[in-house]
Design a protein around this motif. Structure first.
Motif, mmCIF file in Angstrom:
data_model
loop_
_atom_site.group_PDB
_atom_site.id
_atom_site.type_symbol
_atom_site.label_atom_id
_atom_site.label_comp_id
_atom_site.label_asym_id
_atom_site.label_seq_id
_atom_site.Cartn_x
_atom_site.Cartn_y
_atom_site.Cartn_z
ATOM 1 N N GLN A 181 0.873 -1.084 0.104
ATOM 2 C CA GLN A 181 -0.161 -0.079 0.062
ATOM 3 C C GLN A 181 0.941 1.205 -0.116
ATOM 4 O OE1 GLN A 181 0.257 -2.601 2.258
ATOM 5 N NE2 GLN A 181 -1.788 -2.860 3.416
ATOM 6 N N ALA A 182 2.278 1.339 0.750
ATOM 7 C CA ALA A 182 2.828 2.303 0.864
ATOM 8 C C ALA A 182 3.503 2.562 -0.451
ATOM 9 C CB ALA A 182 3.908 2.277 1.904
ATOM 10 N N LEU A 183 4.002 1.595 -0.984
ATOM 11 C CA LEU A 183 4.755 1.692 -2.490
ATOM 12 C C LEU A 183 3.591 2.119 -3.326
ATOM 13 C CD1 LEU A 183 7.163 1.288 -4.234
ATOM 14 C CD2 LEU A 183 6.639 -1.043 -4.555
ATOM 15 N N GLU A 184 2.228 1.871 -3.549
ATOM 16 C CA GLU A 184 1.207 2.282 -4.314
ATOM 17 C C GLU A 184 1.183 3.914 -4.142
ATOM 18 O OE1 GLU A 184 -0.097 0.966 -7.044
ATOM 19 O OE2 GLU A 184 0.051 -1.025 -6.856
ATOM 20 N N SER A 185 1.034 4.118 -2.887
ATOM 21 C CA SER A 185 0.905 5.410 -2.491
ATOM 22 C C SER A 185 1.990 6.325 -2.840
ATOM 23 C CB SER A 185 0.657 5.617 -0.868
ATOM 24 O OG SER A 185 0.810 7.057 -0.497
ATOM 25 N N LEU A 186 3.347 5.897 -2.708
ATOM 26 C CA LEU A 186 4.425 6.477 -3.261
ATOM 27 C C LEU A 186 3.952 6.872 -4.816
ATOM 28 C CD1 LEU A 186 7.248 7.964 -3.331
ATOM 29 C CD2 LEU A 186 8.170 5.491 -3.408
ATOM 30 N N ILE A 187 3.759 5.998 -5.395
ATOM 31 C CA ILE A 187 3.819 6.129 -7.090
ATOM 32 C C ILE A 187 2.573 7.066 -7.455
ATOM 33 C CG2 ILE A 187 2.875 4.611 -9.117
ATOM 34 C CD1 ILE A 187 4.301 2.121 -7.932
ATOM 35 N N GLU A 188 1.473 6.964 -6.629
ATOM 36 C CA GLU A 188 0.496 7.911 -7.015
ATOM 37 C C GLU A 188 0.902 9.407 -6.553
ATOM 38 O OE1 GLU A 188 -2.268 7.316 -8.682
ATOM 39 O OE2 GLU A 188 -1.299 5.339 -8.773
ATOM 40 N N GLN A 189 1.619 9.489 -5.619
ATOM 41 C CA GLN A 189 2.441 10.936 -5.367
ATOM 42 C C GLN A 189 3.372 11.299 -6.152
ATOM 43 O OE1 GLN A 189 3.491 11.461 -1.107
ATOM 44 N NE2 GLN A 189 2.287 9.469 -0.485
ATOM 45 N N LEU A 190 4.136 10.324 -6.839
ATOM 46 C CA LEU A 190 5.319 10.678 -7.886
ATOM 47 C C LEU A 190 4.379 11.041 -8.913
ATOM 48 C CD1 LEU A 190 7.470 7.568 -7.338
ATOM 49 C CD2 LEU A 190 7.768 10.080 -7.280
ATOM 50 N N LYS A 191 3.371 10.414 -9.541
ATOM 51 C CA LYS A 191 2.602 10.875 -10.717
ATOM 52 C C LYS A 191 2.071 12.379 -10.719
ATOM 53 C CE LYS A 191 1.499 6.197 -12.258
ATOM 54 N NZ LYS A 191 0.416 5.026 -12.520
ATOM 55 N N GLU A 192 1.607 12.562 -9.532
ATOM 56 C CA GLU A 192 0.999 13.875 -9.449
ATOM 57 C C GLU A 192 2.076 15.031 -8.932
ATOM 58 O OE1 GLU A 192 -1.702 13.547 -6.009
ATOM 59 O OE2 GLU A 192 -2.834 11.778 -7.207
ATOM 60 N N LEU A 193 3.319 14.726 -8.709
ATOM 61 C CA LEU A 193 4.221 15.588 -8.492
ATOM 62 C C LEU A 193 4.679 16.431 -9.485
ATOM 63 C CD1 LEU A 193 6.234 16.754 -6.230
ATOM 64 C CD2 LEU A 193 7.747 15.003 -7.035
ATOM 65 N N ASP A 194 4.621 18.045 -9.241
ATOM 66 C CA ASP A 194 5.026 18.842 -10.275
ATOM 67 C C ASP A 194 6.613 19.271 -9.677
ATOM 68 O OD1 ASP A 194 5.817 21.269 -11.738
ATOM 69 O OD2 ASP A 194 3.923 21.929 -11.630
ATOM 70 N N VAL A 195 7.442 18.482 -10.423
ATOM 71 C CA VAL A 195 9.009 18.742 -9.956
ATOM 72 C C VAL A 195 9.247 20.169 -10.113
ATOM 73 C CG1 VAL A 195 11.300 18.077 -10.537
ATOM 74 C CG2 VAL A 195 9.563 16.031 -10.549
ATOM 75 N N GLU A 196 9.283 20.686 -11.321
ATOM 76 C CA GLU A 196 9.589 22.055 -11.553
ATOM 77 C C GLU A 196 8.835 22.966 -10.563
ATOM 78 O OE1 GLU A 196 11.933 22.895 -13.241
ATOM 79 O OE2 GLU A 196 12.185 20.601 -13.688
ATOM 80 N N LYS A 197 7.765 23.038 -10.043
ATOM 81 C CA LYS A 197 7.184 23.773 -9.042
ATOM 82 C C LYS A 197 7.765 23.619 -7.699
ATOM 83 C CE LYS A 197 2.536 24.672 -6.960
ATOM 84 N NZ LYS A 197 1.246 24.261 -6.717
ATOM 85 N N ALA A 198 8.121 22.292 -7.458
ATOM 86 C CA ALA A 198 8.567 21.934 -6.028
ATOM 87 C C ALA A 198 10.023 22.379 -5.987
ATOM 88 C CB ALA A 198 8.745 20.264 -6.017
ATOM 89 N N LEU A 199 10.682 22.495 -7.284
ATOM 90 C CA LEU A 199 12.203 23.025 -7.034
ATOM 91 C C LEU A 199 12.009 24.562 -6.715
ATOM 92 C CD1 LEU A 199 13.881 21.027 -9.934
ATOM 93 C CD2 LEU A 199 14.061 20.645 -7.690
ATOM 94 N N ARG A 200 11.112 25.088 -7.720
ATOM 95 C CA ARG A 200 10.907 26.620 -7.354
ATOM 96 C C ARG A 200 10.427 27.134 -6.077
ATOM 97 N NH1 ARG A 200 8.123 26.041 -12.179
ATOM 98 N NH2 ARG A 200 6.339 26.143 -11.290
ATOM 99 N N GLU A 201 9.774 26.186 -5.620
ATOM 100 C CA GLU A 201 9.341 26.426 -4.142
ATOM 101 C C GLU A 201 10.372 26.279 -3.138
ATOM 102 O OE1 GLU A 201 5.565 24.152 -3.628
ATOM 103 O OE2 GLU A 201 4.438 25.616 -4.660
ATOM 104 N N SER A 202 11.242 25.317 -3.278
ATOM 105 C CA SER A 202 12.284 25.059 -2.316
ATOM 106 C C SER A 202 13.413 26.060 -2.659
ATOM 107 C CB SER A 202 12.625 23.676 -2.541
ATOM 108 O OG SER A 202 13.300 23.417 -3.701
ATOM 109 N N GLY A 203 13.319 26.828 -3.533
ATOM 110 C CA GLY A 203 14.568 27.448 -3.876
ATOM 111 C C GLY A 203 15.705 26.908 -4.959
ATOM 112 N N GLN A 204 15.259 25.696 -5.246
ATOM 113 C CA GLN A 204 16.426 24.984 -6.135
ATOM 114 C C GLN A 204 16.271 24.990 -7.525
ATOM 115 O OE1 GLN A 204 16.684 20.895 -4.372
ATOM 116 N NE2 GLN A 204 16.282 21.574 -2.343
ATOM 117 N N SER A 205 15.259 25.841 -8.043
ATOM 118 C CA SER A 205 15.105 25.806 -9.509
ATOM 119 C C SER A 205 16.359 26.219 -10.321
ATOM 120 C CB SER A 205 13.859 27.220 -9.887
ATOM 121 O OG SER A 205 13.637 26.912 -11.033
ATOM 122 N N GLU A 206 16.209 25.397 -11.512
ATOM 123 C CA GLU A 206 17.492 25.615 -12.316
ATOM 124 C C GLU A 206 17.363 27.041 -13.073
ATOM 125 O OE1 GLU A 206 17.885 22.101 -14.759
ATOM 126 O OE2 GLU A 206 17.339 20.857 -12.978
#
Length: 119
Positions: free
Chosen positions: A94-119
């Motif tokens: 169940q945790a592995l499936e949950s991780l996969i769903e979170q990965l599919k929904e994750l906007d990496v560029e947005k997360a990088l911008r919000e953390s100050g790590q944007s390229e």
């Protein structure tokens, strides 16, 4: 999709050439790794759009060292070439499936911008 074995030679290209890559760092002598393997394999069959890879830490010691593997099994997840999850320990299905769903929904560029790590 069945799991694939990664080596130091193809690790970076696999991570960079695929949207989502899960990597299981394991070893033959590791009991928890052997217990987790059927779960990882079964979940990989359900998600054709994700690369499920395995790294044998005994055979690929330099790669394991470069990835700072201290405990196995360790699961790493990459999205769009970025490491977004890194955790030691076997995940229940169940945790592995949950991780996969979170990965599919994750906007990496947005997360990088919000953390100050944007390229």
């Amino acid at each position: 999709m069945a799991t694939i074995d990664l080596t130091g030679t193809d690790f970076e290209q696999t991570v960079n050439d695929n949207e989502i890559v899960l990597v299981d760092f394991w070893a033959e002598w590791c009991g928890p790794c052997k217990q987790f393997a059927p779960t990882y394999s079964a979940v990989s069959e359900k998600h054709e759009d994700i690369v499920f890879a395995k790294v044998d830490t005994e055979d690929q010691q330099q790669l394991a060292a470069a990835a700072s593997i201290r405990s196995i099994p360790t699961i790493m997840a990459f999205k769009d070439g970025h490491l977004v999850f890194n955790e030691a320990g076997a995940l229940p299905p169940q945790a592995l499936e949950s991780l996969i769903e979170q990965l599919k929904e994750l906007d990496v560029e947005k997360a990088l911008r919000e953390s100050g790590q944007s390229e």
